[in-house]
Scaffold this motif. Structure first.
Motif, PDB file in Angstrom:
ATOM      1  N   LEU A  30     -46.802  40.735 -18.928  1.00 23.48           N
ATOM      2  CA  LEU A  30     -46.669  42.141 -19.306  1.00 23.48           C
ATOM      3  C   LEU A  30     -45.731  42.247 -20.503  1.00 23.48           C
ATOM      4  CD1 LEU A  30     -47.047  45.220 -18.679  1.00 23.48           C
ATOM      5  CD2 LEU A  30     -44.934  45.053 -17.348  1.00 23.48           C
ATOM      6  N   GLY A  31     -46.243  42.767 -21.607  1.00 26.46           N
ATOM      7  CA  GLY A  31     -45.411  43.071 -22.754  1.00 26.46           C
ATOM      8  C   GLY A  31     -45.009  44.536 -22.724  1.00 26.46           C
ATOM      9  N   LEU A  32     -43.746  44.796 -22.986  1.00 22.32           N
ATOM     10  CA  LEU A  32     -43.285  46.182 -22.975  1.00 22.32           C
ATOM     11  C   LEU A  32     -43.757  46.876 -24.250  1.00 22.32           C
ATOM     12  CD1 LEU A  32     -39.680  45.766 -21.503  1.00 22.32           C
ATOM     13  CD2 LEU A  32     -41.824  46.277 -20.320  1.00 22.32           C
ATOM     14  N   THR A  33     -44.472  47.953 -24.110  1.00 27.51           N
ATOM     15  CA  THR A  33     -45.114  48.630 -25.228  1.00 27.51           C
ATOM     16  C   THR A  33     -44.083  49.150 -26.227  1.00 27.51           C
ATOM     17  OG1 THR A  33     -46.762  49.389 -23.644  1.00 27.51           O
ATOM     18  CG2 THR A  33     -46.839  50.374 -25.831  1.00 27.51           C
ATOM     19  N   GLY A  34     -44.384  48.914 -27.501  1.00 26.36           N
ATOM     20  CA  GLY A  34     -43.634  49.580 -28.553  1.00 26.36           C
ATOM     21  C   GLY A  34     -42.347  48.922 -28.980  1.00 26.36           C
ATOM     22  N   ILE A  35     -41.963  47.783 -28.362  1.00 25.33           N
ATOM     23  CA  ILE A  35     -40.713  47.136 -28.771  1.00 25.33           C
ATOM     24  C   ILE A  35     -40.940  45.663 -29.065  1.00 25.33           C
ATOM     25  CG2 ILE A  35     -39.269  48.709 -27.435  1.00 25.33           C
ATOM     26  CD1 ILE A  35     -38.798  46.353 -25.475  1.00 25.33           C
ATOM     27  N   GLN A  36     -40.005  45.100 -29.781  1.00 21.47           N
ATOM     28  CA  GLN A  36     -40.000  43.678 -30.094  1.00 21.47           C
ATOM     29  C   GLN A  36     -38.582  43.165 -29.888  1.00 21.47           C
ATOM     30  OE1 GLN A  36     -41.345  42.778 -34.040  1.00 21.47           O
ATOM     31  NE2 GLN A  36     -40.300  40.805 -34.088  1.00 21.47           N
ATOM     32  N   CYS A  37     -38.430  42.141 -29.044  1.00 23.96           N
ATOM     33  CA  CYS A  37     -37.123  41.521 -28.794  1.00 23.96           C
ATOM     34  C   CYS A  37     -37.076  40.150 -29.445  1.00 23.96           C
ATOM     35  CB  CYS A  37     -36.862  41.391 -27.290  1.00 23.96           C
ATOM     36  SG  CYS A  37     -36.601  42.971 -26.465  1.00 23.96           S
ATOM     37  N   ALA A  38     -35.875  39.679 -29.725  1.00 24.68           N
ATOM     38  CA  ALA A  38     -35.699  38.357 -30.314  1.00 24.68           C
ATOM     39  C   ALA A  38     -36.269  37.294 -29.376  1.00 24.68           C
ATOM     40  CB  ALA A  38     -34.222  38.102 -30.588  1.00 24.68           C
ATOM     41  N   ALA A  39     -36.832  36.224 -29.978  1.00 23.90           N
ATOM     42  CA  ALA A  39     -37.525  35.190 -29.203  1.00 23.90           C
ATOM     43  C   ALA A  39     -36.542  34.171 -28.643  1.00 23.90           C
ATOM     44  CB  ALA A  39     -38.571  34.492 -30.076  1.00 23.90           C
ATOM     45  N   MET A  40     -36.820  33.714 -27.420  1.00 26.06           N
ATOM     46  CA  MET A  40     -36.016  32.670 -26.777  1.00 26.06           C
ATOM     47  C   MET A  40     -36.593  31.307 -27.134  1.00 26.06           C
ATOM     48  SD  MET A  40     -33.499  33.910 -25.014  1.00 26.06           S
ATOM     49  CE  MET A  40     -33.138  32.496 -23.991  1.00 26.06           C
ATOM     50  N   LYS A  41     -36.426  30.883 -28.411  1.00 28.46           N
ATOM     51  CA  LYS A  41     -36.946  29.589 -28.843  1.00 28.46           C
ATOM     52  C   LYS A  41     -36.165  28.474 -28.167  1.00 28.46           C
ATOM     53  CE  LYS A  41     -38.410  31.367 -33.334  1.00 28.46           C
ATOM     54  NZ  LYS A  41     -38.232  31.288 -34.801  1.00 28.46           N
ATOM     55  N   ALA A  42     -36.880  27.428 -27.737  1.00 23.40           N
ATOM     56  CA  ALA A  42     -36.256  26.339 -26.987  1.00 23.40           C
ATOM     57  C   ALA A  42     -35.113  25.723 -27.782  1.00 23.40           C
ATOM     58  CB  ALA A  42     -37.301  25.275 -26.652  1.00 23.40           C
ATOM     59  N   GLY A  43     -33.915  25.787 -27.203  1.00 23.51           N
ATOM     60  CA  GLY A  43     -32.758  25.166 -27.827  1.00 23.51           C
ATOM     61  C   GLY A  43     -32.202  25.922 -29.010  1.00 23.51           C
ATOM     62  N   ASN A  44     -32.916  26.951 -29.483  1.00 22.65           N
ATOM     63  CA  ASN A  44     -32.455  27.677 -30.671  1.00 22.65           C
ATOM     64  C   ASN A  44     -32.893  29.134 -30.598  1.00 22.65           C
ATOM     65  OD1 ASN A  44     -31.341  28.152 -33.217  1.00 22.65           O
ATOM     66  ND2 ASN A  44     -33.243  27.589 -34.262  1.00 22.65           N
ATOM     67  N   PRO A  45     -32.361  29.884 -29.620  1.00 20.05           N
ATOM     68  CA  PRO A  45     -32.777  31.286 -29.491  1.00 20.05           C
ATOM     69  C   PRO A  45     -32.357  32.097 -30.706  1.00 20.05           C
ATOM     70  CG  PRO A  45     -30.882  30.823 -28.081  1.00 20.05           C
ATOM     71  CD  PRO A  45     -31.340  29.502 -28.623  1.00 20.05           C
TER      72      PRO A  45
END
Length: 923
Positions: free
Chosen positions: A220-235
Motif C-alpha cells: 500500500l502506497g500512501l496517496t499523494g506523498i513521497q518519503c525518502a527511500a530506505m536504501k540498503a546501507g545508505n538511507p
C-alpha cells in the motif's frame, strides 16, 4: 484496536510510559513497538534519541509459529494467529516491563519475562488462554511452577489448543502475493474504506498490509506523498525518521484505509490509498512534520489533496526536517511547469522514444513518451544463414513482442513531421547518465500515445511521476485489453528477425545479389521497397529490405561526398552540411532501392529513391556531392551528369569557392595521399623513456606521465600542495579555460584541472596531470590562487602520445571499438599496477603531435599487438610513400610489415575479406 487521531498525534516515543514504576536495570520499562508472533515482541528503548529498539522472546514457553513466505512453516500452525493477535491487541503501543534472563547471540535475541502495565506475567496469560505451551525444564523454579499451574487450568477448561475444536479450524488462509489482476482488485476496493492490519513499514509512505477479513497481503502506497527511500546501507536524508514515525503510529495496528487506485510502475504492483482518521488523513501528519513531500501526480487522486498541500506548506514555512534551510519562493520564483514546444522528428529510436530537433533552439534531443512503455528489441543473435556459398553463421537483429510494430507505428506517424511536445518530467537514464525529457507528443492535434495504446503496442505506466493524460491512457489501454490486441493477445506475438548483411564477403554478396536483383541484371535491376535505417554518409546508407528480411549497406554508385575530418586532416568544405542534409531528409524514410553490384568489403552499390526522387540527383543539384570516375556504371549516369553541370554552372556549394576540396579529388580521381611534408620533425636520435599510462583514448593515442626524476618530484610536490590546500568558502564565477582544483568522483580526491565547459551547475573539467575528463557539480570545483600561481613552476604532467606508423581507426568505424579494447587489454596490467612502459618518439607532425613506439617489458610493441590481432594497419605512406625510405625506420617498418602480412594471410578481423586494392574510397 483501530488507530485514531489521538494516538497518531503522540510524537514522543516515551510519552506512554509515564506513571509506571521502574526498578533497576533488571526490570526496565519499554514501549511495545511491534508484535511479530505470540511470544516475540519488538520493544522501544525509552529515553533514546535516535530511537533504539530490541527484539525479545518470552522464556519458558513455546507458541505456535506463524507462516513464512519463504521458509518454514509455509502455513500457520494452529492457534498461531490467535496467539499473536492476543498479544498485539493487548500490548501494541503500551508500556511493559522486561526482565532479561539470557541471550542467544546466534539469533541476536534476548529471552526473559514481560510484565504488563497491570503487573501480569505475559507468558502466564498466554498459557492460561491455551495459546502457549510450557517448556519442560529439569530444574523447577517458582515461575515455572506458576506456568505449569496455568497450563493445567487451561487444559481443564479446554481453552485454546487444549479444546476439542479441530486445529484446522484455527489456521488462516493467508494469501502472500497480490492477485495477477491488480486492476480488478483495485476496482473492487476503490472509493471504499476498509479495515487493514499494517504488517510492515518499508519506508514512511509505503506499507505491507493485510486486508481483513480476507487475509490478502498487499503493498500500500500512501496517496499523494513521497518519503525518502530506505536504501540498503545508505538511507536518504530523513528516511529513517519518516519510517520510524510511521512505525510508531501504525505498525501492527488496525487502520481504516480509503483505497484510491493502484500502480504497476515498479514491476511490483501496489494499491494506493489514504489512512483516514475522521476528516483528516495520516499523510497530513508526515507532511506537517516535514517527513514527506507532495507527489504531484497522485495528490490529485485523493480527497485530502488541498489539506495535504497546506500541511506541506506549514512544514516548509517552519523549515522542519527535510525543509531545513528552505526559503519560500516569491511569486516570481515559484516553479512552473516547462512550457510546450515544437520540433521536427529526426529519428525513431524505439516504440516509445524519438529524436527531435527543437524549432526554437535548433538543439537535438531525445524524448520518451510519458507514462508509456513499449517493448525494446532483443539482443542480437547469431543464426545459421542457410544456403550454398553462405557463411555458416550470420548476425540477426531480432524484434519480438511487438517491438517492431510499435517502432513502425511511430515511424509512419512521426518521421519528418513537426510535433508538439508537452514535457511532464525528466528521468536519468541508467548507465549513460543522460537526463531525458518524458513528454506527451502531439502530431496534427493527435496524442500519439493514445494510438499506440489502443493498438496494444505499449503499456500505460503510472507511479510517482505520471502523465496528466494518464487516465486517458488507461482507458485506451483498456480498449486493447478488451480486444486482445497487440501485447495483450494471448496467442503469441509475431516476431521479425532481420539478417544483418554488413560484411557478408564476396561469395555471399553474389548470392544475395541474385536475390536482390530478382532475375534482373545490373543494367536493369528491379526496385525493392526499403526503409533507410541509418545514414552512414551522404553517399552511403544502411537499408532494410522487407521482401528479403535483410539489412544491407548500400553506396550510391558513382558519387563522392566531401570528406569529414579524419587522419589529422580538416574537413572539406560542405562536408557537415552534406551529412546534415542526408540525415534530415532520408533517415528512417520509406524508400525504393535498385541494387547493381557489390565490392570486396560487403558493400552493395546502387540507387535510392525517396518519394520517387533519385536522392543522388537531388544532392548533385544542390552541390552537396559530386560524381566520380565510376559514374558511368550508374544506369542513370546522364541524369547525374546533368544535375552536376547545373550545380557547377550556378556555383552551388562545393562549386562556389576557390578551395579545391572535393573538386580537386574529383579531377584527380583519387584522394589526397599524405606526403613527407606532413612529418615536420624526425626524432632519429630519441632514446627510450619511461612513462605511466593514465588515460587511454581510442585505439592509437593515450595520455601518459613521463617518469623523469624532475617529473616525479613535480608530481609529489603537486600532491603535497593539494593535500594541504585551504579551499575557499566563496564560489567564484567559472569560465572556460579557468585553472581550478576539482574533486575527482572516483576517489573523492583533489586534483588540478582546467574548465572545458560550464552548463549551469554542471562543470566539465579536464584533469591536466592525468588527461581524463568528467562533469561534476559546481560544489566540487574551486579556484585556488596559490595552485594557479604554481602552474609556471609545475606545468601539466599529462602528455598526449600517438602510436606511430598506424592508421587511426575511429570509434564509430567497423572495428574501432574492438581496436580500442585491444589496446586497453594490452595496457591494462601496466595501468592497474602503476607499472612503467617504455616509449620512443619517432616523429612530430605539423601540429607538434608526438608519435611514438610504445612497448612493455616483453619487447612486443603496442603497434605489433594491434596489427597481429587484425585491429591495426600500417599507413600506406610508410610502406610505399616517401617516408618508407627513411633509414632510421627501416627495421621498425619491416617488423611491422611482417606482422601485418601474417594477419592478412590469416584473414583476421580487418583483413577477413582480403587485402583492399587501395586505402582510398573510390565510390
Amino acid at each position: 484496536q483501530t488507530v485514531g487521531s489521538a494516538s497518531l498525534e503522540k510524537s514522543n516515543p516515551n510519552s506512554s510510559i509515564r506513571g509506571m514504576a521502574q526498578n533497576g536495570d533488571s526490570d526496565k520499562i519499554y514501549v511495545v513497538k511491534g508484535v511479530t508472533s505470540g511470544d516475540t515482541l519488538v520493544l522501544l528503548v525509552p529515553n533514546k534519541l535516535p530511537p533504539v529498539e530490541k527484539t525479545v522472546t518470552l522464556s519458558g514457553i513455546d507458541t505456535p509459529k506463524l507462516a513464512k513466505k519463504s521458509g518454514s512453516p509455509v502455513q500457520d500452525e494452529p492457534y498461531a494467529w490467535e496467539a499473536r493477535e492476543f498479544v498485539r491487541k493487548m500490548l501494541i503501543g503500551k508500556p511493559v516491563k522486561f526482565q532479561h534472563e539470557y541471550s542467544v547471540d546466534r539469533l541476536e535475541r534476548e529471552f526473559g519475562k514481560v510484565t504488563t502495565q497491570s503487573n501480569q506475567n505475559l507468558a502466564e496469560l498466554l498459557v492460561g488462554e491455551g495459546l502457549a505451551e510450557v517448556r519442560s525444564q529439569q530444574q523447577k523454579s517458582e515461575s515455572s511452577a506458576q506456568l505449569e499451574a496455568a497450563q493445567e487450568q487451561a487444559k481443564a477448561a479446554k481453552k485454546g489448543k487444549w479444546s476439542s475444536d479441530p486445529g484446522s479450524h484455527h489456521i488462516r488462509n493467508l494469501i502472500w502475493d497480490p492477485p495477477e489482476d491488480i486492476a480488478s482488485l483495485s476496482g473492487n476496493l476503490a472509493g471504499q474504506t476498509y479495515k487493514v492490519l499494517v504488517e510492515q513499514v518499508m519506508n514512511g509512505g509505503l506499507l505491507r498490509v493485510l486486508l481483513l477479513p480476507s487475509h490478502q497481503m498487499v503493498s500500500l502506497g500512501l496517496t499523494g506523498i513521497q518519503c525518502a527511500a530506505m536504501k540498503a546501507g545508505n538511507p536518504e536524508p530523513f528516511a529513517v525518521e519518516a519510517k520510524f514515525f510511521t512505525e510508531r503510529a501504525v505498525l501492527h495496528r488496525e487502520v481504516n484505509v480509503l483505497f484510491e487506485g493502484y500502480s504497476e510502475a515498479t514491476g511490483n504492483p501496489y494499491l494506493f490509498g489514504s489512512i483516514v482518521q475522521g476528516e483528516k488523513c495520516f499523510q497530513m501528519e508526515l507532511l506537517e512534520r516535514g517527513l514527506a513531500q507532495i507527489a504531484p501526480r497522485s495528490v490529485s487522486k485523493t480527497q485530502f489533496g488541498q489539506q495535504m498541500k497546506q500541511s506541506e506548506h506549514n512544514a516548509k514555512s517552519k523549515q522542519l526536517n527535510r525543509w531545513r534551510g528552505y526559503q519560500m519562493p516569491t511569486a516570481a520564483e515559484a516553479p512552473t511547469k516547462k512550457a510546450p514546444f515544437t520540433g521536427r522528428v529526426l529519428m525513431i529510436n524505439s516504440g516509445d522514444t524519438v529524436t527531435i530537433v527543437r524549432d526554437d533552439t535548433r538543439t537535438v534531443m531525445k524524448c520518451t513518451l510519458a507514462s508509456c512503455r513499449a517493448n525494446k528489441r532483443d539482443d542480437d543473435e547469431i543464426v545459421d544463414a542457410g544456403g550454398k556459398n553462405m557463411p555458416p553463421k550470420i548476425k540477426a537483429i531480432p524484434y519480438y513482442n511487438y517491438s517492431w510494430e510499435s517502432r513502425e507505428y511511430m515511424r509512419e506517424k512521426l518521421i519528418g513531421k513537426t510535433v508538439t511536445i508537452e514535457p511532464e518530467y525528466e528521468r536519468t537514464i541508467e548507465g549513460s547518465g543522460e537526463v531525458r525529457c518524458q513528454a506527451n507528443l502531439f502530431v496534427a492535434g493527435e496524442n500519439i500515445a493514445i494510438g499506440l495504446l489502443q493498438n496494444g503496442y505499449c503499456r500505460a505506466i503510472g507511479g510517482r511521476d505520471a502523465s496528466q493524460y494518464f487516465e486517458e491512457y488507461k482507458a485506451a489501454e483498456g480498449v486493447a485489453v478488451a480486444g486482445k490486441k497487440g501485447i495483450h493477445c494471448k496467442g503469441g506475438a509475431p516476431g521479425l528477425r532481420i539478417l544483418d548483411l554488413v560484411k557478408p564477403g564476396p561469395k555471399s554478396c553474389q548470392q544475395y545479389l541474385s536475390f536482390l536483383q530478382g532475375g534482373g541484371s545490373a543494367a536493369n535491376p528491379p526496385r525493392h521497397k526499403a526503409i533507410i535505417e541509418h545514414v552512414l554518409g551522404p553517399c552511403r546508407y544502411r537499408v532494410f529490405v522487407p521482401s528479403q528480411k535483410c539489412a544491407i549497406t548500400l553506396s550510391l554508385t558513382g558519387l563522392t561526398a566531401p570528406q569529414t575530418a579524419r587522419d589529422g586532416n580538416d574537413a572539406e568544405p560542405y562536408a557537415e552540411e552534406a551529412m546534415d542534409f542526408a540525415r534530415d531528409s532520408f533517415y528512417h524514410r520509406d524508400a525504393e532501392v535498385e541494387v547493381e553490384s557489390f565490392d570486396a568489403y560487403g558493400s552493395f552499390f546502387g540507387t535510392i529513391f525517396v518519394d520517387k526522387e533519385n536522392i543522388a540527383v537531388q544532392m548533385l543539384k544542390m552541390g552537396l556531392v559530386a560524381t566520380n570516375a565510376n559514374a558511368d556504371r550508374n544506369r542513370y549516369h546522364m541524369n547525374l551528369k546533368a544535375a552536376q553541370m547545373e550545380a557547377s554552372r550556378e556555383k552551388k556549394k562545393i562549386w562556389s569557392g576557390d578551395d579545391p576540396g572535393i573538386k580537386g579529388r574529383v579531377k584527380k580521381g583519387k584522394g589526397k595521399k599524405l606526403g613527407s611534408n606532413d612529418v615536420v620533425q624526425l626524432e632519429t636520435t630519441a632514446s627510450w623513456e619511461q612513462c605511466i599510462v593514465t588515460e587511454i583514448i581510442g585505439s592509437t593515442h593515450m595520455y601518459v606521465q613521463v617518469l623523469t626524476p624532475k617529473n616525479r618530484q613535480t608530481l609529489m610536490d603537486i600532491q603535497r600542495m593539494l593535500t594541504s590546500v585551504q579551499l575557499p568558502k566563496s564560489k567564484d564565477k567559472l569560465s572556460v579555460h579557468d585553472l581550478v582544483v576539482a574533486r575527482f568522483t572516483a576517489d573523492d580526491t583533489l586534483y588540478r584541472a582546467r574548465v572545458t565547459k560550464v552548463d549551469g551547475n554542471k562543470i566539465s573539467v579536464y584533469y591536466v596531470d592525468f588527461g581524463n575528463s568528467e562533469t561534476v557539480g559546481r560544489d566540487r570545483v574551486w579556484i585556488v590562487p596559490e595552485v594557479t600561481k604554481a602552474y609556471e613552476q609545475q606545468p601539466p604532467q599529462a602528455t598526449l602520445l600517438h602510436l606511430a606508423f598506424l592508421a587511426p581507426m575511429g570509434e564509430d568505424s567497423e572495428y574501432g571499438h574492438e581496436a580500442a579494447l585491444c589496446l586497453r587489454t594490452f595496457l591494462q596490467d601496466y595501468c592497474e599496477n602503476d607499472q612503467p612502459l617504455l616509449f620512443k618518439t619517432e616523429y612530430l607532425d605539423g601540429n607538434k603531435k608526438k608519435y611514438v613506439m610504445l612497448k612493455g617489458d616483453n619487447e612486443v610493441s603496442a603497434q605489433e599487438h594491434l596489427i597481429e590481432n587484425g585491429l591495426g594497419r600500417i599507413e600506406s605512406r610508410w610502406t610505399s610513400g616517401a617516408e618508407s625510405g627513411v633509414p632510421a625506420w627501416k627495421d621498425t617498418i619491416s617488423r611491422l610489415v611482417r606482422v601485418q602480412e601474417k594477419a592478412q594471410n590469416e584473414k583476421i578481423n580487418y583483413w577477413q575479406y582480403g587485402v583492399p586494392e587501395s586505402d582510398d574510397d573510390e565510390y
